[in-house]
Design a protein around this motif. Structure first.
Motif: not given
Length: 773
Positions: A569-582
């Protein structure tokens, strides 16, 4: 910052840019909006310029079914035989994914075992001849050559292949299409770069990259054929959409775990718990079938390699960490030890994630300087790792070989528990037994049962510190690298340390303590429970440890969650991916959907001028546009639906124009088929520059009704942003239309995309809102 992008076309602020038109600007960071902008409908021919627009060129995926006239016509014309073909192909592709991923896993294992084995055998032979300096130069030289080759592949061929790839796959299955993460070049570099990187002696694993490898294989199979290479079999057209590709990639991720750990059930649970955002029972069946195929392939090659046909060291990488020989009986003191292990794993896991995050931020700055710097960092880390692996064992004391050793001691002809290193006959160096081995063999040594006194406490402490630090600084360099093996190594090390401390009052074998330590560290870093539990039990072949593994995973995850998020989850945020949380963030309940909609809004009429459409496509990066019918096409202004950019490009290329503003639906339905509007694979769709529109055609009209999605998902403007975010994620949307609550206003006030729900955007609009921690 002036941008020629409207802020609420189909992709708000131009943040969802077509893959073909912005591939060179991917992975840029999200810029915050400095001021909330009013939404208004404007003429599409007007020049649009917005100050402070929020731009992120990472694409979203189209999971929504586009219900337009062409789709309905195609669906009505499908026969039972075509539906049967579609279902059969799904299962055939699932089988092919399992077969190819299993073969990739076998190749990976055998290649790593042989490359590492010959390197270590050369070093051991030189040590036996007391040529210590030559042994070091041979060991370090082989490592640097292998590392530089892996880095060159990543830096110059496919930069997206660096790292484990699990965060990228997780983001893709959430609806984020980051550039080239599943491209053929990425697959090639992932396989060969992983072999070279692991063989170079880095404290990394090949298990994480196997997940990415399986996803890449599934993506290639799910491209729906290729017009360029004339692979356009009619059956394959059914897979030219993001929904079916998403399901195949989920199967690929599960197959990757199954191939890496020989854990077919664990692979299914990993895909369910960590990778996939949308899940259903039909997908469960196909992933289970895929991992079963992987298990069959692995079993066949294990039997082949047991006959010695896989090279000198080929058998080693295919053997599980079997601890079933140890008796599993435990008392109250063992439960206390397990609780202690869980707390230690949670603390160390959160620390590990914290330092990995800091190191990745430093590497991202250095990597921006160019490919040469990426290769240089890899070479420096390789030399440091080689110095630690060869130099630290010199500080360890030689230990007499045990009288009842079941294997040769000291071991000089390959991998094993007892490495001679510089010791005289009859003695072994316990630290060299961990460092001068493959990572798989080091774990096997740490998990070995009935060897309580094999490693000194000082040796375990030194090895833990070295692996902990090397694992942190190695992850993030330009090689394919997984986190599973470094975490298992470090966890097994302090687990064995705790076992030594409790050996006077504990009934558990120290090898079992090592397994529980590995489980605690995995839970503390990755924050998975069910899938990790099953993977570890399949990996070690000991179901009797189930209650203790469950307990240690629950404790370590609970403790680590106090401090930070999971490493992926930290790496997803660091890479700037607009990830939608549950879940929606608490501060979103203070806002309505209208509060984050920005403008001006670009719309089209049901029958629109060609020049207006072409201008909007050239001056905005939106993926789609609202279509509004005005009188005389309707009694009052009403929202007809949503039209996608890719569909507009196909329609313009077909040049079904008319000089008068009249309906031309029948002509379009007769000229085009639904397959013509299917999504192209690997970003090979039509671009605006491909259109050849004459000057006299600019004032002609085109009917958009046949390609307009007449049932887009809409929410009223007063709906809370939290509720809208939950609906957006659960439905797997790319666009959500915001409609007015009162009559007498334009039929649509804006469009929400996933970037509108990101904290960077919302808190940028309303900086006074305090996010809850």
């Amino acid at each position: 910052m002036n941008r020629e992008n409207s802020n609420s076309g189909n992709e708000v602020d131009g943040r969802d840019i077509e893959n073909d038109e912005s591939s060179d600007s991917k992975d840029t960071e999200i810029y915050r909006l400095s001021q909330p902008l009013l939404t208004k409908r404007v003429n599409t021919t007007s020049q649009i310029a917005i100050v402070g627009s929020n731009v992120c060129p990472i694409e979203s995926l189209d999971y929504e079914i586009v219900e337009n006239d062409l789709f309905n016509q195609d669906w009505r014309s499908r026969k039972k035989i075509q539906i049967f073909q579609y279902v059969i192909l799904k299962w055939v592709f699932a089988m092919l994914i399992g077969l190819l991923t299993g073969l990739a896993g076998i190749f990976n294992n055998i290649a790593v075992e042989n490359l590492s084995g010959f390197k270590l055998l050369l070093t051991t032979n030189l040590m036996t001849e007391h040529k210590y300096f030559m042994a070091f130069f041979a060991f370090a030289g082989c490592n640097v050559v292998l590392a530089a080759a892996a880095a060159a592949l990543c830096a110059f061929v496919a930069p997206a292949a660096a790292g484990s790839g699990i965060p990228e796959v997780k983001a893709y299955l959430n609806g984020v299409d980051a550039y080239s993460i599943l491209a053929p070049g990425t697959l090639f570099v992932k396989i060969f770069g992983s072999v070279l990187g692991v063989s170079a002696g880095f404290v990394v694993g090949k298990e994480g990259p196997m997940v990415h490898t399986g996803a890449c294989i599934a993506s290639l199979l799910g491209q729906g054929g290729s017009r360029k290479y004339h692979l356009t079999w009619k059956w394959l057209r059914y897979f030219k959409n993001d929904r079916d590709r998403r399901d195949l990639i989920t199967c690929g991720a599960a197959a990757g775990v199954a191939a890496a750990f020989r854990a077919p059930v664990g692979g299914v649970l990993f895909a369910l718990e960590e990778a996939a955002t949308w899940w259903r029972s039909a997908l469960l069946w196909r992933t289970f079938f895929t991992t079963a195929v992987v298990a069959i392939v692995l079993r066949a090659f294990i039997q082949l390699c047991s006959t010695g046909r896989c090279g000198l060291f080929g058998e080693g990488g295919l053997i599980m960490y079997d601890v079933s020989a140890a008796a599993v009986t435990y008392s109250g003191a063992d439960i206390v030890a397990v609780i202690l292990l869980g707390i230690i794993g949670g603390i160390f896991g959160s620390l590990y994630n914290y330092f990995v995050d800091k190191v990745l931020r430093v590497y991202s700055i250095i990597n921006e300087k160019g490919a040469a710097f990426k290769v240089l960092i890899v070479i420096i880390i390789s030399l440091l790792t080689s110095c630690c692996a060869y130099g630290l064992p010199w500080f360890a004391m030689c230990i007499p070989c045990p009288a009842d050793a079941s294997v040769s001691c000291p071991n000089t002809d390959g991998s094993g528990n007892y490495k001679s290193f510089q010791c005289p006959p009859g003695y072994y160096n316990d630290l060299a037994s961990l460092f001068l081995n493959t990572n798989d063999d080091a774990i096997r040594n740490l998990l070995s049962t009935s060897t309580a006194k094999e490693f000194n406490i000082s040796t375990l402490f030194i090895f833990f510190v070295a692996v902990f630090c090397l694992g942190i600084i190695t992850y993030g360099i330009a090689i394919p690298s997984g986190l599973f093996i470094p975490v298992i190594l470090a966890g097994a090390c302090y687990g064995r340390l705790v076992g030594r401390l409790f050996e006077t009052i504990s009934k558990l074998d120290t090898g079992l303590f090592s397994l529980l330590g590995a489980a605690s560290f995995l839970g503390g870093t990755m924050r998975m429970t069910v899938s990790l539990c099953v993977i570890l039990l399949e990996l070690t072949n000991d179901l009797l440890l189930l209650p203790l593994v469950m307990l240690v995973l629950l404790i370590s995850k609970s403790v680590a969650d106090i401090f930070n998020k999971g490493v992926y989850d930290q790496i997803v945020t660091l890479k700037g991916f607009p990830y939608m949380e549950a879940h929606a963030e608490p501060y979103m309940r203070q806002l309505a959907a209208l509060d984050v909609v920005s403008g001006p809004l670009v719309t089209f009429s049901g029958i629109e001028k060609v020049g207006n459409i072409l201008h909007a496509l050239r001056t905005t990066g939106h993926n789609g546009f609202p279509v509004i019918d005005d009188p005389p096409l309707s009694d009052a202004s009403e929202l007809c639906g949503l039209v996608l950019r890719s569909h507009l490009l196909v329609l313009l290329k077909g040049k079904v124009f008319s000089k008068d503003r009249v309906l031309a639906g029948e002509e379009i339905l007769g000229r085009f088929a639904a397959f013509d509007f299917a999504k192209a694979g690997s970003g090979k769709g039509i671009k605006v520059d491909d259109l050849d529109i004459e000057e006299e055609e600019m004032d002609m009209y085109i009917d958009l009704h046949p390609i307009t999605n007449t049932s887009p998902y809409t929410v009223v403007e007063t709906m809370s942003l939290a509720k809208a975010a939950i609906l957006f994620r659960q439905l797997g949307l790319r666009h959500m239309c915001v409609v007015p609550k009162s009559q007498g206003r334009p039929p649509i006030v804006g469009i929400l995309t996933r970037h509108d729900f990101m904290p960077e955007h919302v808190l940028g609009l309303y900086p006074r809102i305090k996010p809850h921690k």
